[in-house]
Motif scaffolding. Structure first.
Motif, PDB file in Angstrom:
ATOM      1  N   SER B 350     -14.108  45.409  20.847  1.00 56.67           N
ATOM      2  CA  SER B 350     -14.244  43.965  20.576  1.00 56.67           C
ATOM      3  C   SER B 350     -13.313  43.176  21.492  1.00 56.67           C
ATOM      4  N   VAL B 351     -12.091  43.633  21.648  1.00 56.50           N
ATOM      5  CA  VAL B 351     -11.102  42.961  22.509  1.00 56.50           C
ATOM      6  C   VAL B 351     -11.598  42.921  23.948  1.00 56.50           C
ATOM      7  N   ARG B 352     -12.168  43.991  24.398  1.00 60.47           N
ATOM      8  CA  ARG B 352     -12.660  44.065  25.791  1.00 60.47           C
ATOM      9  C   ARG B 352     -13.751  43.019  26.035  1.00 60.47           C
ATOM     10  N   ILE B 357     -15.275  37.350  28.157  1.00 56.51           N
ATOM     11  CA  ILE B 357     -16.357  36.465  27.718  1.00 56.51           C
ATOM     12  C   ILE B 357     -16.781  35.505  28.825  1.00 56.51           C
ATOM     13  N   ASP B 358     -15.848  35.170  29.753  1.00 52.31           N
ATOM     14  CA  ASP B 358     -16.178  34.244  30.835  1.00 52.31           C
ATOM     15  C   ASP B 358     -17.184  34.836  31.806  1.00 52.31           C
ATOM     16  N   ASP B 407     -25.716  46.767  20.289  1.00 51.98           N
ATOM     17  CA  ASP B 407     -26.641  45.716  20.711  1.00 51.98           C
ATOM     18  C   ASP B 407     -25.988  44.783  21.729  1.00 51.98           C
ATOM     19  N   ILE B 408     -24.698  44.450  21.497  1.00 54.44           N
ATOM     20  CA  ILE B 408     -23.977  43.568  22.422  1.00 54.44           C
ATOM     21  C   ILE B 408     -23.873  44.214  23.791  1.00 54.44           C
ATOM     22  N   MET B 409     -23.558  45.502  23.800  1.00 54.25           N
ATOM     23  CA  MET B 409     -23.390  46.198  25.076  1.00 54.25           C
ATOM     24  C   MET B 409     -24.704  46.277  25.840  1.00 54.25           C
ATOM     25  N   GLY B 413     -23.571  44.315  28.714  1.00 56.05           N
ATOM     26  CA  GLY B 413     -22.753  45.359  29.298  1.00 56.05           C
ATOM     27  C   GLY B 413     -22.709  45.307  30.810  1.00 56.05           C
ATOM     28  N   GLY B 414     -23.791  44.852  31.455  1.00 60.03           N
ATOM     29  CA  GLY B 414     -23.828  44.796  32.901  1.00 60.03           C
ATOM     30  C   GLY B 414     -22.928  43.724  33.499  1.00 60.03           C
ATOM     31  N   PHE B 415     -22.490  42.790  32.648  1.00 61.82           N
ATOM     32  CA  PHE B 415     -21.657  41.702  33.164  1.00 61.82           C
ATOM     33  C   PHE B 415     -20.179  42.004  33.056  1.00 61.82           C
ATOM     34  N   LEU B 416     -19.878  43.061  32.384  1.00 63.64           N
ATOM     35  CA  LEU B 416     -18.478  43.398  32.202  1.00 63.64           C
ATOM     36  C   LEU B 416     -17.975  44.142  33.431  1.00 63.64           C
TER      37      LEU B 416
END
Lengths: 199, 462
Positions: B350-352, B357-358, B407-409, B413-416
């Motif tokens: 969650s922290v990651r 988030i930007d 689901d979030i990943m 996930g590709g933007f992280l």
């Protein structure tokens, strides 16, 4: 009572009589066959063949009043066949060899045979039976071991009673001669041992 | 001459047949007479009369008795040797019908109770499957034989169900237990055949023969339905049956412990221990007949049966992982530790996401933030439940949190940023206490690789 006995009298079937004949005479037949052919296994086969031949005879519708002489006759014939396979011999040939005329059989009476037998050690003679020609061995066994009379033996071997007497006499004489020869041989050996010990 | 005759006789009497020779000679003659019977005309003619007592029938009885012992010896040979040899046969062998139609039928009649009859039909079903697998492995499973095996599987399953129905007439609970036992056996066979069918490295699957058999077993299993929720089940019956089965399992474990590897012993021992705990907890429960207790005992019974199959059948061990049959059951302490670990890892995930988030496009940011909110709520619920001892509650909350993170990943996930060496990543779906591992390399296509990795990694490489 008589009627009850009559009713109670059980007639035996052929099979039962046949098996009873086995139970009663098989040992004697085996003993006779063993003494004649000197082969235990062969003797058993001869006894087996004897009984199967007798049964075949019964199946043909023949009646056997007395199993004992009939069994001995069949066994004797089989033993003769056995010997014929081994070697050929006949009383005529033997007689011709020894030059005996059947006309001289008259003096060979039962008493003559008995007198001769009484002079022989039966225990020692038993061991020499195998050395006798089969014709002599046959009648000696039938007479002195199987207990058949001269008439039964003559019917069995299909020879006259005189011929049977001749064979008995000659067989016994042969036994006596061989026993005497062994006694003499033994005595000679003892004498030679004594001589050697003295020297 | 009398003396000579006596002496000669005395020597001659030593010559005689032995008892055995005499007996054998007599039997030869009896056989001869039997095979050469008197003609009827001879039997009834002449002075010799037939006696009702000493008739030919008596003679035949005597002769049959004498021949009977040879027949008896031959029959003994047939009844003992042939069935023994037949036990090792497979379909197509000459003596196979003896195995199936004589040996197994005889054993079936010797089973005393209907429950044992169900168990025996189940065993016969398993035998047919084992025979088919053996033939398939040797390339000898012809279509005709396979069809026979499939038919036999259905026959034995039907026979078992028939026995279950007969039990149900007098004892519903016992019938329910018998159904669970049958279903458990079918589950094991189905799992094994499915694994064989999907394993392209074996010689059994290429021609599809085992696949057809697997289909038949699956069909039979599905026809049995859900047997775990039978209302006829009772605490007493289940507990009694469990005591028998767990004892059997323990004895079986003792017998194979010497041959099993350390890992196998550990796995089996762990599961036996877990079953024991379930039984103990059920005993201690205040309401023995509560649905929750009955459900746990039912599962324990089914797991025990599967464990027995796993230990008893080397083919099952070769093709089925024990965890697929009987998943490991953690102790409370293990679960507590596992839950704590998962909570921590979800926190990290969650922290990651929040710290990056930007990087997430505007159109996805709101949805992502909402999702993170749900995850945090679930983490809080799990923590409090864990602290209060409500491990099931904590588990449920973490399952929810895992699903949202996944689901979030998938979404962002590709933007992280790529994972830095040494960074801990989370496997949201891991069920072990250690759900994270260190990734040594950046994944080439984050989120694209759906194959089962050799090491657990997150789907998109956080």
């Amino acid at each position: 009572m008589a009627a009850h006995k009559e009713k109670g009298q059980i007639a035996q079937s052929h099979e039962t009589r046949f098996l009873e004949a086995f139970d009663e005479y098989s040992d004697a037949l085996f003993r006779h066959a063993t003494l004649r052919v000197s082969d235990r296994e062969r003797a058993i086969d001869l006894v087996h063949d004897t009984y199967t031949k007798v049964w075949s005879y019964v199946r043909q519708g023949h009646e056997i009043e007395s199993y004992r002489p009939f069994l001995y006759k069949v066994l004797n014939n089989l033993i003769i066949d056995e010997y014929r396979r081994i070697k050929e011999s006949s009383l005529d040939a033997l007689l011709a060899q020894e030059g005996v005329d059947e006309g001289s059989f008259a003096e060979l009476t039962v008493d003559t045979v008995e007198s001769l037998a009484s002079t022989i050690d039966g225990k020692r003679a038993f061991a020499l039976l195998a050395e006798l020609p089969d014709e002599y061995r046959e009648v000696i066994i039938l007479r002195f071991i199987d207990g058949l009379g001269p008439k039964e033996i003559s019917e069995l071997v299909e020879e006259s009673e005189n011929v049977v007497s001749v064979r008995l006499h000659r067989g016994l004489r042969m036994l006596r001669d061989r026993l005497e020869a062994r006694d003499k041989e033994g005595e000679n050996k003892r004498q030679s041992i004594r001589k050697e010990s003295k020297t | 001459m009398k003396r000579f005759s006596e002496q000669l006789n005395k020597q001659a009497l030593q010559i005689k047949m032995t008892a055995l020779e005499r007996r054998e000679l007599r039997e030869r003659l009896v056989s001869y007479v039997e095979y050469h019977p008197l003609p009827e005309s001879v039997r009834t003619a002449g002075n010799v009369q037939k006696s009702p007592l000493l008739s030919g029938e008596t003679f035949e009885l005597v002769s049959i008795f004498n021949i009977g012992k040879y027949v008896g010896a031959f029959a003994t040979l047939i009844l003992l040797v042939v069935p023994l040899v037949a036990e090792r046969t497979v379909p197509g062998d000459v003596l196979y019908p003896v195995k199936v139609q004589f040996n197994e039928e005889i054993r079936g009649t010797l089973t005393l109770s209907p429950y044992e009859k169900v168990a025996w039909e189940t065993t016969r079903l398993e035998r047919r499957i084992a025979e088919a697998r053996l033939l398939a492995s040797e390339g000898r499973l012809t279509p005709e034989v396979e069809a026979e095996v499939v038919a036999a599987v259905r026959t034995h399953s039907d026979a078992a169900h028939k026995e279950i129905e007969s039990i149900r007439e007098t004892d519903g609970a016992e019938a329910a237990i018998a159904e669970i036992a049958l279903a458990s056996a079918l589950d094991v066979q189905s799992e094994m055949l499915a694994n064989i069918t999907h394993d392209t490295t074996t010689t059994e699957s290429p021609d599809g023969a085992v696949a057809l058999l697997a289909g038949a077993v699956a069909e039979v299993r599905s026809a049995a339905g859900d047997v775990s929720t039978n209302e006829a089940l009772s605490y007493e019956k289940l507990m009694a049956r469990l005591e028998i089965e767990t004892t059997t399992a323990q004895e079986l474990f003792t017998s194979i412990a010497g041959a099993a590897s350390d890992e196998e012993r550990s796995d089996i021992d762990r599961r036996l221990g877990a079953l024991g705990r379930v039984i103990a907890e059920a005993r201690a429960h205040s309401e023995h007949d509560s649905p929750d207790v009955l459900a746990k005992l039912t599962d324990a019974f089914s797991d025990t049966r599967k464990l027995i199959s796993f230990m008893a059948d080397i083919d099952v061990r070769a093709h089925v992982a024990i965890n697929d049959l009987v998943p490991v059951v953690q102790t409370a302490e293990e679960r507590t530790v596992s839950l704590a670990s998962r909570i921590a890892l979800l926190e990290v995930a969650s922290v990651r996401i929040e710290s990056n988030i930007d990087r997430i496009p505007d159109e996805l940011r709101e949805k992502t933030q909402a999702g993170i909110g749900v995850v945090r709520s679930d983490i809080e619920t799990a923590s409090s439940s864990r602290a209060s001892g409500d491990l099931d509650g904590a588990e449920n909350a973490l399952v929810s949190a895992d699903a949202v993170i996944t689901d979030i990943m998938i979404l962002v996930g590709g933007f992280l940023p790529p994972i830095v060496e040494g960074e801990v990543v989370v496997d949201p779906v891991a069920t072990t206490s250690v759900a994270a591992t260190v990734i040594d390399e950046e994944p080439e296509n984050p989120g694209a690789d759906e194959d089962t990795p050799t090491e657990p990694i997150s789907p998109d490489g956080i």
